[in-house]
Design a protein around this motif. Structure first.
Motif, PDB file in Angstrom:
ATOM      1  N   ASP A  37       0.830  -1.213   0.000  1.00  8.24           N
ATOM      2  CA  ASP A  37       0.000   0.000   0.000  1.00  8.24           C
ATOM      3  C   ASP A  37       0.865   1.265   0.000  1.00  8.24           C
ATOM      4  O   ASP A  37       0.545   2.249  -0.660  1.00  8.24           O
ATOM      5  N   LEU A  39       3.850   1.589  -1.274  1.00  8.89           N
ATOM      6  CA  LEU A  39       4.434   1.776  -2.605  1.00  8.89           C
ATOM      7  C   LEU A  39       3.413   2.425  -3.545  1.00  8.89           C
ATOM      8  O   LEU A  39       3.732   3.339  -4.309  1.00  8.89           O
ATOM      9  N   ILE A  40       2.153   1.938  -3.422  1.00 10.56           N
ATOM     10  CA  ILE A  40       1.092   2.510  -4.268  1.00 10.56           C
ATOM     11  C   ILE A  40       0.896   3.983  -3.917  1.00 10.56           C
ATOM     12  O   ILE A  40       0.830   4.851  -4.783  1.00 10.56           O
ATOM     13  N   ALA A  42       3.040   5.995  -2.550  1.00 17.62           N
ATOM     14  CA  ALA A  42       4.199   6.778  -3.000  1.00 17.62           C
ATOM     15  C   ALA A  42       4.072   7.090  -4.492  1.00 17.62           C
ATOM     16  O   ALA A  42       4.362   8.211  -4.928  1.00 17.62           O
ATOM     17  N   GLY A  43       3.599   6.113  -5.278  1.00 18.47           N
ATOM     18  CA  GLY A  43       3.431   6.311  -6.714  1.00 18.47           C
ATOM     19  C   GLY A  43       2.413   7.406  -6.998  1.00 18.47           C
ATOM     20  O   GLY A  43       2.661   8.328  -7.808  1.00 18.47           O
ATOM     21  N   VAL A  44       1.277   7.352  -6.295  1.00 15.80           N
ATOM     22  CA  VAL A  44       0.224   8.356  -6.522  1.00 15.80           C
ATOM     23  C   VAL A  44       0.716   9.735  -6.068  1.00 15.80           C
ATOM     24  O   VAL A  44       0.506  10.742  -6.756  1.00 15.80           O
ATOM     25  N   PHE A  46       3.749  10.760  -5.973  1.00 11.33           N
ATOM     26  CA  PHE A  46       4.739  11.212  -6.948  1.00 11.33           C
ATOM     27  C   PHE A  46       4.024  11.914  -8.111  1.00 11.33           C
ATOM     28  O   PHE A  46       4.429  12.988  -8.556  1.00 11.33           O
ATOM     29  N   ALA A  47       2.919  11.307  -8.568  1.00 10.08           N
ATOM     30  CA  ALA A  47       2.151  11.894  -9.684  1.00 10.08           C
ATOM     31  C   ALA A  47       1.585  13.249  -9.269  1.00 10.08           C
ATOM     32  O   ALA A  47       1.618  14.219 -10.055  1.00 10.08           O
ATOM     33  N   SER A  72      -1.767  15.831  -1.184  1.00 12.80           N
ATOM     34  CA  SER A  72      -1.122  14.918  -0.221  1.00 12.80           C
ATOM     35  C   SER A  72      -2.141  14.473   0.808  1.00 12.80           C
ATOM     36  O   SER A  72      -2.231  13.287   1.158  1.00 12.80           O
ATOM     37  N   TYR A  79      -6.926   7.399   0.795  1.00  9.55           N
ATOM     38  CA  TYR A  79      -6.684   6.083   0.195  1.00  9.55           C
ATOM     39  C   TYR A  79      -7.206   4.961   1.112  1.00  9.55           C
ATOM     40  O   TYR A  79      -8.030   4.144   0.715  1.00  9.55           O
TER      41      TYR A  79
END
Ligand SMILES: Cc1cc2nc3c(=O)[nH]c(=O)nc-3n(C[C@H](O)[C@H](O)[C@H](O)COP(=O)(O)OP(=O)(O)OC[C@H]3O[C@@H](n4cnc5c(N)ncnc54)[C@H](O)[C@@H]3O)c2cc1C
Length: 477
Positions: A37, A39-40, A42-44, A46-47, A72, A79
């Motif tokens: 979760d 990692l997901i 962090a990816g979102v 980042f976008a 953020s 999430y």
């Protein structure tokens, strides 16, 4: 043989009289699901930041800033809340590892429950640098994790030592230094002679003479009764203690972790040694102060049966530990001194440790206070020639800290008196927030980083003695 703790089955009885069971997920599985979760997330994130930076790049600084801040918040908070509320308690990480967050009775999460759970999660993420050392993990009787506490100040490490070896180490060192220890003596009376020495008389009729008398004779101190007969004395806290040792039961536990379980009717603590030996204790509420002989007369089997009954609705591994115990301690009541004596000393007699300021065992700090008292008193006697002034300075330096420690013990006790379901629900909801805010290494630093600077000289305390306060300053971080 028991199931390891994290995989314990939880059986739920429904109002329709149909029972079903589910497994409480293990720490490792939960950890890996959380990692996925993260990692997901962090990816979102980042976008979101990429988009915010793009806005800044085209001169829209305010919009870029707002996207970063609001984005953020929405991503981090939304999430888990959104996924768990609308996806039957699952996030992507949980779904991959076939986990699900459910209510205490196994019911699907409501929107409100998911919200509370994730407010707690955000508090859980507050940044505190954890030191290495002994950790206490708090769970409720069903295995729901409530939080954890590191038993050390910032950047420090704690050690775990049983009281018998500690006592033996201290006694051996005293004897090595030529200090004679007489065992089996019971103090009866104290007299000060014309020449200024103190004579202690014991119940067996023998006596001992010295320059000073240090009364370190526990919460029911005879020395305290003698120097302050009007003092009201210790109070039964309403909590009973027992415990024991168990081997041969498999209970998984991360290294250097002590577990505290708020059971439905009683409190259970355990520590698994590297060899698999389990040290455990239990606290339960008993309004009536027991007659001392009655609890001492109970047999090992009677004690086990009482505890098995008290923990009948909690995770089964607790009953396995109790059932297989090779040894159990007689139940004994907790006592504390709600107020300290007006003075800790009289003439050439002084009180130390529980005799002066007994705090509840729930603080886990009583023996530490005894060691600190002894070091401060030794410094005062070394540096201040007049013993009464030395005693006054020692008391001055120790009163405030020990009184604060008493409050810590009371807070520890309060969670153990919670036996009504609504109170327990509220406790389980608020404990994670409380632990994170008030029991983190930074907030607990005053407990664990206290150091007595042996080399720094101490001067006689006056009411506003600055030198005295500095002597026992908190250690530099
Ligand atoms: C269940 C429980 C758990 C605890 N857990 C912790 C913990 O995890 N960490 C921690 O730091 N502290 C803990 N404590 C507290 C700690 O044990 C005490 O604070 C500490 O032992 C106090 O030391 P003391 O020397 O003042 O008193 P005690 O250890 O009580 O020693 C007093 C001594 O004086 C003797 N004595 C009594 N009356 C007389 C007399 N008339 N004449 C001669 N001798 C006498 C007694 O026999 C005893 O040996 C716990 C306490 C309890 C009850």
């Amino acid at each position: 043989m028991s199931q390891p703790l994290p995989d314990t089955d939880l059986i739920v009885a429904t109002p329709e009289r149909v029972s079903f069971d589910y497994q409480v997920a293990g720490l490792a599985t939960r950890g890996i699901a959380q990692l996925l979760d993260l990692l997901i997330l962090a990816g979102v994130l980042f976008a979101v930041y990429f988009f915010a930076l793009f806005e800044v790049g085209i001169g829209q600084d305010t919009i870029g800033g707002l996207i970063a801040i609001i984005g953020s918040f929405v991503v981090i908070f939304g999430y888990h809340w959104g996924c768990e509320a609308f996806w039957s308690g699952q996030t992507i990480g949980k779904k991959v590892f076939r986990l699900r967050a459910v209510g205490d009775r196994g019911e699907p999460m409501t929107f409100f429950q998911a919200g509370i759970r994730n407010i707690v999660r955000i508090v859980d993420f507050l940044p505190y640098g954890y030191g290495v050392g002994l950790v206490v993990l708090f769970v409720n009787g069903k295995g729901k994790r409530l939080g954890e506490v590191t038993l050390a100040g910032e950047g420090r490490k704690s050690v775990f030592i049983k009281r018998v070896p500690l006592g033996m180490i201290l006694a051996e060192e005293a004897e090595r230094q030529g200090i004679k220890i007489e065992r089996g003596k019971k103090l009866e009376s104290i007299e000060t002679t014309n020449t200024g020495s103190v004579v202690a008389t014991f119940q067996d009729g023998t006596a001992a003479r010295g320059d000073l008398l240090i009364g370190c004779d526990g919460v029911h101190s005879r020395t305290r009764q003698i120097i302050d007969p009007a003092f009201s004395g210790p109070v039964y806290t309403g909590l009973m203690n027992t415990g024991g040792y168990t081997s041969g039961v498999q209970v998984s536990s991360p290294p250097e972790t002590t577990h505290f379980v708020f059971g439905k009717r009683a409190f259970f603590g355990y520590h698994v040694s590297p060899s698999g030996y389990i040290y455990w204790f239990a606290n339960y509420v008993q309004a009536q102060e027991p007659v001392r002989e009655a609890s001492e007369r109970s047999t090992h089997e009677e004690r086990k049966q009482r505890l098995l009954e008290l923990f009948r609705d909690d995770q089964p591994f607790i009953r396995e530990i109790i059932g297989a115990a090779e040894e159990t301690f007689p139940d004994f009541p907790s006592y504390a001194l709600p107020t300290q004596p007006a003075s800790w000393h009289k003439g050439r007699v002084v009180l130390l440790s529980d005799a002066a300021h007994a705090i509840s065992p729930s603080s886990g700090q009583g023996a530490s206070m005894a060691l600190e008292d002894a070091a401060v008193l030794a410094k005062c006697l070394r540096d201040i020639p007049n013993s009464e002034q030395a005693f006054a300075t020692y008391e001055h330096l120790r009163r405030e800290r020990t009184a604060k420690m008493f409050e810590l013990g009371q807070r520890g006790d309060s969670g153990k008196f919670v036996t009504r379901p609504l109170q327990q629900w509220f406790r389980d909801l608020t404990t994670p927030i409380f632990l994170k805010l008030f029991a983190n290494p930074k907030a607990s630093d005053w407990i664990y980083s206290y150091r007595v600077d042996w080399d720094a000289p101490v001067t006689t305390a006056t009411a506003d003695s600055i030198e005295g306060r500095e002597m026992v300053s908190h250690a530099a971080k």
